[in-house]
Scaffold this motif. Structure first.
Motif, mmCIF file in Angstrom:
data_model
loop_
_atom_site.group_PDB
_atom_site.id
_atom_site.type_symbol
_atom_site.label_atom_id
_atom_site.label_comp_id
_atom_site.label_asym_id
_atom_site.label_seq_id
_atom_site.Cartn_x
_atom_site.Cartn_y
_atom_site.Cartn_z
ATOM 1 N N ASP A 61 -1.507 -1.015 4.361
ATOM 2 C CA ASP A 61 -3.044 -1.231 4.255
ATOM 3 C C ASP A 61 -3.650 0.029 3.802
ATOM 4 O O ASP A 61 -3.606 1.097 4.333
ATOM 5 N N CYS A 64 -7.155 2.117 5.574
ATOM 6 C CA CYS A 64 -7.121 1.144 6.690
ATOM 7 C C CYS A 64 -8.243 1.406 7.581
ATOM 8 O O CYS A 64 -8.424 0.226 8.243
ATOM 9 N N GLY A 67 -8.072 -0.404 11.285
ATOM 10 C CA GLY A 67 -6.751 -1.300 11.356
ATOM 11 C C GLY A 67 -7.010 -2.834 11.365
ATOM 12 O O GLY A 67 -6.164 -3.238 11.486
ATOM 13 N N VAL A 70 -4.423 -3.903 8.878
ATOM 14 C CA VAL A 70 -3.152 -3.958 9.428
ATOM 15 C C VAL A 70 -2.775 -5.091 10.452
ATOM 16 O O VAL A 70 -1.470 -5.468 10.345
ATOM 17 N N GLY A 83 -0.542 1.726 8.028
ATOM 18 C CA GLY A 83 -1.871 1.957 7.582
ATOM 19 C C GLY A 83 -2.166 3.405 7.295
ATOM 20 O O GLY A 83 -1.501 4.434 7.791
ATOM 21 N N TRP A 107 0.800 4.938 11.212
ATOM 22 C CA TRP A 107 -0.279 5.457 10.744
ATOM 23 C C TRP A 107 -0.263 6.773 10.005
ATOM 24 O O TRP A 107 0.437 7.746 10.247
#
Length: 241
Positions: A61, A64, A67, A70, A83, A107
């Motif tokens: 993503d 992102c 999220g 995501v 993300g 992340w």
């Protein structure tokens, strides 16, 4: 936007006078209660369209935020979802959200214009982030996306049809862009956010120059305009094998 859960007018003013990164750090705790977040119906429609061409192994993503994209990837990816965003505040909120069991989620804080990955993904998505990139940055951005996709990988994102010239929506977006240009002419650092700078025809040309084959997929849940054109489409840019 000015509900108890969303940012106040004063908070938005402080954010708008910051850099893009700092502005989103400040906005992050209340971002999901603003119109800037991609609406759930658009996210759900993209997920349904992607299911018809998936499943995929690994998804990214791009930009992102908190999220939401995501969550879309988690519905269509089997192994892992990542993300990436340059706002530490947005990533902090994303990490705190509870997600059901599914693929592994990571992340990463990074700039979309300098992604720290090799060709590790089968699918890249992005939602509502392209107004933060100037037209001259698109070749580099799309080159970065290409560099992280495996052969045959896809880059997908929704595009809402622009409002008709003369309509209320048209004048609102034009006014917003004019305000941002004046702000950036008199205040530093700049806050890049132009709703009318991401034009589908130019975007398609730049994607094709980057080596993608581009398909426009109508998202039928949102209907069509008076001229028969879709209100919302998904751009699907695919690399050759």
């Amino acid at each position: 936007m000015f509900s108890p859960e969303g940012p106040s007018l004063r908070e938005l003013a402080v954010q708008a006078l910051s850099s893009v990164e700092r502005g989103y750090d400040l906005l992050a705790p209340k971002f999901d209660h603003t119109p800037f977040r991609t609406p759930d119906p658009v996210l759900d429609s993209v997920a349904r369209a992607l299911r018809r061409t998936g499943p995929f192994d690994a998804g990214l993503d791009l930009c992102c935020g908190t999220g939401a994209g995501v969550d879309v990837l988690a519905r269509v990816c089997r192994e892992s979802v990542t993300g990436v965003d340059f706002s530490a505040g947005m990533l902090d909120v994303a990490r705190e959200r509870v997600r059901p069991a599914g693929p592994r989620v990571d992340w990463v804080r990074a700039d979309a214009r300098a992604l720290p990955f090799g060709p590790a993904f089968d699918l890249v998505v992005s939602f509502g982030a392209f107004g933060h990139f100037l037209p001259g940055e698109l070749p580099g951005l799309f080159g970065q996306v290409r560099s992280v996709l495996r052969p045959g990988g896809r880059f997908a994102f929704p595009v809402v049809a622009p409002p008709r010239p003369g309509s209320l929506g048209y004048w609102m977006l034009l006014g917003f862009d004019m305000v941002m240009r004046v702000r950036n002419a008199v205040w530093r650092p700049p806050f890049v956010m132009y709703y009318r700078a991401f034009r589908l025809g130019e975007v398609r040309e730049e994607l094709e120059r980057a080596g993608f084959r581009v398909e426009l997929v109508a998202l039928p849940e949102f209907g069509r305009r008076g001229d028969g054109s879709p209100r919302v489409r998904m751009v699907v840019a695919r690399l050759p094998y």
